[in-house]
Design a protein around this motif. Structure first.
Motif, PDB file in Angstrom:
ATOM      1  N   GLY A 191       0.802  -1.225   0.000  1.00 46.46           N
ATOM      2  CA  GLY A 191       0.000   0.000   0.000  1.00 46.46           C
ATOM      3  C   GLY A 191       0.831   1.269   0.000  1.00 46.46           C
ATOM      4  O   GLY A 191       1.768   1.411   0.789  1.00 46.46           O
ATOM      5  N   PRO A 192       0.474   2.218  -0.887  1.00 45.87           N
ATOM      6  CA  PRO A 192       1.170   3.507  -0.944  1.00 45.87           C
ATOM      7  C   PRO A 192       0.964   4.323   0.340  1.00 45.87           C
ATOM      8  O   PRO A 192      -0.038   4.159   1.033  1.00 45.87           O
ATOM      9  N   ALA A 193       1.939   5.209   0.618  1.00 42.26           N
ATOM     10  CA  ALA A 193       1.893   5.994   1.863  1.00 42.26           C
ATOM     11  C   ALA A 193       0.943   7.182   1.769  1.00 42.26           C
ATOM     12  O   ALA A 193       0.610   7.803   2.779  1.00 42.26           O
ATOM     13  N   GLY A 194       0.540   7.536   0.550  1.00 44.54           N
ATOM     14  CA  GLY A 194      -0.345   8.682   0.367  1.00 44.54           C
ATOM     15  C   GLY A 194      -1.041   8.602  -0.975  1.00 44.54           C
ATOM     16  O   GLY A 194      -0.904   7.612  -1.703  1.00 44.54           O
ATOM     17  N   VAL A 195      -1.756   9.675  -1.300  1.00 47.25           N
ATOM     18  CA  VAL A 195      -2.468   9.721  -2.584  1.00 47.25           C
ATOM     19  C   VAL A 195      -1.432  10.050  -3.663  1.00 47.25           C
ATOM     20  O   VAL A 195      -1.302  11.194  -4.109  1.00 47.25           O
ATOM     21  N   PHE A 196      -0.684   9.012  -4.067  1.00 47.05           N
ATOM     22  CA  PHE A 196       0.489   9.242  -4.931  1.00 47.05           C
ATOM     23  C   PHE A 196       0.108   9.657  -6.348  1.00 47.05           C
ATOM     24  O   PHE A 196       0.951  10.091  -7.118  1.00 47.05           O
ATOM     25  N   GLU A 197      -1.176   9.513  -6.676  1.00 49.12           N
ATOM     26  CA  GLU A 197      -1.620   9.927  -8.017  1.00 49.12           C
ATOM     27  C   GLU A 197      -1.540  11.451  -8.151  1.00 49.12           C
ATOM     28  O   GLU A 197      -1.439  11.991  -9.253  1.00 49.12           O
ATOM     29  N   ASP A 198      -1.576  12.174  -7.016  1.00 47.96           N
ATOM     30  CA  ASP A 198      -1.498  13.635  -7.009  1.00 47.96           C
ATOM     31  C   ASP A 198      -0.042  14.034  -6.731  1.00 47.96           C
ATOM     32  O   ASP A 198       0.511  13.683  -5.687  1.00 47.96           O
ATOM     33  N   PRO A 199       0.588  14.760  -7.682  1.00 45.70           N
ATOM     34  CA  PRO A 199       2.025  15.072  -7.518  1.00 45.70           C
ATOM     35  C   PRO A 199       2.348  15.721  -6.172  1.00 45.70           C
ATOM     36  O   PRO A 199       3.454  15.541  -5.654  1.00 45.70           O
ATOM     37  N   ALA A 200       1.418  16.429  -5.582  1.00 45.34           N
ATOM     38  CA  ALA A 200       1.701  17.102  -4.300  1.00 45.34           C
ATOM     39  C   ALA A 200       1.808  16.099  -3.141  1.00 45.34           C
ATOM     40  O   ALA A 200       2.330  16.445  -2.078  1.00 45.34           O
ATOM     41  N   PHE A 201       1.339  14.897  -3.378  1.00 41.75           N
ATOM     42  CA  PHE A 201       1.307  13.935  -2.259  1.00 41.75           C
ATOM     43  C   PHE A 201       2.068  12.639  -2.566  1.00 41.75           C
ATOM     44  O   PHE A 201       1.707  11.567  -2.118  1.00 41.75           O
ATOM     45  N   GLN A 202       3.143  12.805  -3.348  1.00 41.04           N
ATOM     46  CA  GLN A 202       3.960  11.642  -3.712  1.00 41.04           C
ATOM     47  C   GLN A 202       5.155  11.459  -2.776  1.00 41.04           C
ATOM     48  O   GLN A 202       5.759  10.391  -2.732  1.00 41.04           O
ATOM     49  N   ARG A 203       5.504  12.517  -2.054  1.00 42.13           N
ATOM     50  CA  ARG A 203       6.761  12.524  -1.307  1.00 42.13           C
ATOM     51  C   ARG A 203       6.852  11.373  -0.292  1.00 42.13           C
ATOM     52  O   ARG A 203       7.879  10.712  -0.188  1.00 42.13           O
ATOM     53  N   GLY A 204       5.786  11.139   0.440  1.00 42.61           N
ATOM     54  CA  GLY A 204       5.798  10.090   1.461  1.00 42.61           C
ATOM     55  C   GLY A 204       6.018   8.717   0.829  1.00 42.61           C
ATOM     56  O   GLY A 204       6.855   7.923   1.284  1.00 42.61           O
ATOM     57  N   THR A 205       5.284   8.440  -0.238  1.00 36.21           N
ATOM     58  CA  THR A 205       5.395   7.134  -0.920  1.00 36.21           C
ATOM     59  C   THR A 205       6.803   6.961  -1.497  1.00 36.21           C
ATOM     60  O   THR A 205       7.447   5.926  -1.281  1.00 36.21           O
ATOM     61  N   LYS A 206       7.302   8.005  -2.198  1.00 36.85           N
ATOM     62  CA  LYS A 206       8.643   7.901  -2.797  1.00 36.85           C
ATOM     63  C   LYS A 206       9.686   7.646  -1.722  1.00 36.85           C
ATOM     64  O   LYS A 206      10.518   6.746  -1.841  1.00 36.85           O
ATOM     65  N   GLY A 207       9.649   8.452  -0.662  1.00 36.72           N
ATOM     66  CA  GLY A 207      10.668   8.358   0.399  1.00 36.72           C
ATOM     67  C   GLY A 207      10.609   7.016   1.110  1.00 36.72           C
ATOM     68  O   GLY A 207      11.629   6.339   1.284  1.00 36.72           O
ATOM     69  N   LEU A 208       9.402   6.627   1.493  1.00 35.94           N
ATOM     70  CA  LEU A 208       9.255   5.377   2.257  1.00 35.94           C
ATOM     71  C   LEU A 208       9.607   4.160   1.397  1.00 35.94           C
ATOM     72  O   LEU A 208      10.317   3.252   1.838  1.00 35.94           O
ATOM     73  N   PHE A 209       9.125   4.152   0.154  1.00 35.39           N
ATOM     74  CA  PHE A 209       9.392   2.999  -0.718  1.00 35.39           C
ATOM     75  C   PHE A 209      10.901   2.851  -0.969  1.00 35.39           C
ATOM     76  O   PHE A 209      11.431   1.749  -1.013  1.00 35.39           O
ATOM     77  N   GLN A 210      11.595   3.993  -1.161  1.00 36.57           N
ATOM     78  CA  GLN A 210      13.035   3.916  -1.406  1.00 36.57           C
ATOM     79  C   GLN A 210      13.743   3.301  -0.208  1.00 36.57           C
ATOM     80  O   GLN A 210      14.631   2.455  -0.346  1.00 36.57           O
ATOM     81  N   THR A 211      13.297   3.696   0.989  1.00 36.55           N
ATOM     82  CA  THR A 211      13.911   3.150   2.206  1.00 36.55           C
ATOM     83  C   THR A 211      13.650   1.649   2.306  1.00 36.55           C
ATOM     84  O   THR A 211      14.533   0.883   2.696  1.00 36.55           O
ATOM     85  N   VAL A 212      12.433   1.242   1.967  1.00 36.34           N
ATOM     86  CA  VAL A 212      12.112  -0.195   2.001  1.00 36.34           C
ATOM     87  C   VAL A 212      13.007  -0.944   1.003  1.00 36.34           C
ATOM     88  O   VAL A 212      13.556  -2.005   1.316  1.00 36.34           O
ATOM     89  N   ALA A 213      13.185  -0.350  -0.186  1.00 38.21           N
ATOM     90  CA  ALA A 213      14.022  -1.002  -1.214  1.00 38.21           C
ATOM     91  C   ALA A 213      15.459  -1.172  -0.725  1.00 38.21           C
ATOM     92  O   ALA A 213      16.145  -2.102  -1.140  1.00 38.21           O
ATOM     93  N   ASP A 214      15.890  -0.287   0.166  1.00 38.89           N
ATOM     94  CA  ASP A 214      17.272  -0.353   0.674  1.00 38.89           C
ATOM     95  C   ASP A 214      17.425  -1.320   1.852  1.00 38.89           C
ATOM     96  O   ASP A 214      18.536  -1.525   2.332  1.00 38.89           O
ATOM     97  N   THR A 215      16.319  -1.881   2.337  1.00 37.60           N
ATOM     98  CA  THR A 215      16.391  -2.816   3.459  1.00 37.60           C
ATOM     99  C   THR A 215      17.102  -4.100   3.015  1.00 37.60           C
ATOM    100  O   THR A 215      17.107  -4.419   1.831  1.00 37.60           O
TER     101      THR A 215
END
Ligand code: ATP
Ligand code: 3PG
Length: 399
Positions: free
Chosen positions: A326-350
């Motif tokens: 599940g995405p961290a926010g309403v990632f379809e809206d460019p203003a609310f992508q930051r949480g999903t991008k940041g969190l997903f990148q961190t997960v990918a680095d685990t």
């Protein structure tokens, strides 16, 4: 589990029925808006074709009455581009014409049959033995020498083309199915401690994943985001404001606040909630610490805030396995992508990371995030596996 794979299938002019899941988002004019699920099956299909199989592809698209309930012609055309072999299409599923097209295949040729759900019994669920007697299976089975199920993403459905052929023919898991079972079926063997990173909008499903994860001893920590976090924050007594409350009401998730409160009461030390959130103020992103909620002027809570992303990143640094849904926010809206991008990148680095969910996978592709160890092709199927349910189409492969 003893499941036969393509390694156990001898191919020499063998007619193979292959069930795949290429159910995809379609554009307005019916074109494929995303071909990820088709690309996922290329390994299985190429292997069968290169080894001299005569390959008949069965699949569904959409649901009866829905806007994406369409023929598979565009899918067949895309397979023809993706595979180094001729791929034909017939607009019939099991008619005499379809059966003749199957019988006319040469070694190394593929045929895509019409959307299995155009045939009414296919949208019903049956016990496997009964599914084996449906018209679709009854008509097609005599034209195949073997059956391969690669449709992991639909394996939670007990529909004829998914569970019926295994009763009539020798059945094998394709490469997608094999890998999904290997990863999702062995989550308990992955490096510890394990964190479940749970967001998105399917709150009841997420709450089931969280409860199962904790109670089965699979999840040491839960990091909440998305609408799931909003429900947990409300369960924790935070007033998110009128718009957020209305949205939860509209989605009929009111009782989920009680489920979340129960989890917090029983296992609160394992569940992390956002410390800040992003809201829409005059059309723009504004980040607010959770303690400052509600503010009078803000709209709905649309994302987790930057401080939360940092805290979750710290937590994931000492994590052996991160399981993301599940995405961290309403990632379809460019203003609310930051949480999903940041969190997903961190997960990918685990150290080891596993991802499930259709929208989650779409967000990963949209943001070009690499480094996950396994991105599941399944939405509902991955979820069923992560909540410890057995999947009917996998059960019938177990010999
Ligand atoms: N705070 C939020 N408020 C409302 N919607 C949100 C919020 N955060 C995320 N979402 C929405 O969640 C949706 C995706 O959630 P979902 O649970 O369906 O993910 P998934 O499990 O990956 O997808 P799928 O259902 O396709 O398997 C997105 O459309 C996103 O806009
Ligand atoms: O997209 C999916 O999750 C699978 O293709 C199953 O589709 P369904 O939910 O319409 O059965």
């Amino acid at each position: 589990m003893a499941i036969r794979t393509l390694d156990d299938l001898a191919l020499d002019g063998t007619s193979v029925g292959v069930r795949v899941d290429i159910n995809s988002p379609l554009g307005d004019d019916g074109h494929l808006a995303d071909d990820a699920r088709l690309r996922a099956h290329v390994d299985t299909l190429s292997e069968l074709l290169e080894r001299g199989g005569k390959v008949t592809v069965l699949a569904h698209q959409g649901r009866p009455g829905g806007s994406e309930f369409e023929p598979l012609e565009a899918h067949a055309t895309r397979f023809d581009e993706l595979l180094d072999a001729p791929v034909m299409y017939t607009d019939a599923t099991s008619s005499a014409g379809a059966r003749e097209a199957i019988d006319n295949l040469d070694n190394g040729q593929a045929l895509v049959l019409e959307n299995t759900r155009f045939y009414s019994e296919e949208y019903m669920e049956f016990e496997p033995a009964r599914a084996a007697q449906t018209h679709l299976v009854d008509r097609l089975a005599p034209h195949f020498d073997a059956f391969v199920n690669d449709a992991f993403a639909a394996a939670h459905r007990s529909q004829p083309s998914l569970v019926g052929f295994s009763h009539r023919l020798d059945a094998y898991a394709g490469r997608v199915m094999e890998r999904e079972i290997d990863v999702l079926g062995n989550i308990d063997q992955t490096p510890t401690p394990r964190a479940y990173v749970v967001g998105g909008a399917k709150v009841p499903d997420s709450i089931r994943i969280i409860r199962h994860g904790i109670e089965a001893g699979l999840a040491d920590t839960i990091l909440t985001s998305g609408l799931v976090a909003n429900v947990f924050l409300m369960a924790d007594g935070i007033d998110l404001g009128e718009e957020a409350a209305d949205y939860i009401m509209e989605k009929d998730f009111w009782d989920q606040i009680d489920r979340a409160a129960e989890l917090l009461a029983e296992h609160g030390d394992q569940i992390e909630l956002p410390v800040d959130v992003a809201v829409k103020t005059e059309g723009k992103r504004q980040e607010i610490p959770v303690q400052e909620l509600p503010t009078t002027e803000h709209g709905d809570v649309m994302d987790i805030g930057s401080e939360t992303v940092d805290r979750y990143a710290e937590c994931l640094e000492s994590t052996g396995t991160a399981i993301l849904n599940g995405p961290a926010g309403v990632f379809e809206d460019p203003a609310f992508q930051r949480g999903t991008k940041g969190l997903f990148q961190t997960v990918a680095d685990t150290e080891y990371s596993v991802v499930g969910g259709g929208d989650t996978a779409r967000a990963i592709r949209k943001f070009g995030i690499d480094g996950f160890d396994h991105v599941s092709t399944g939405g509902g199927a991955a979820l069923a596996m992560l909540t410890g349910q057995s999947l009917p189409a996998i059960e019938v492969l177990d010999s």
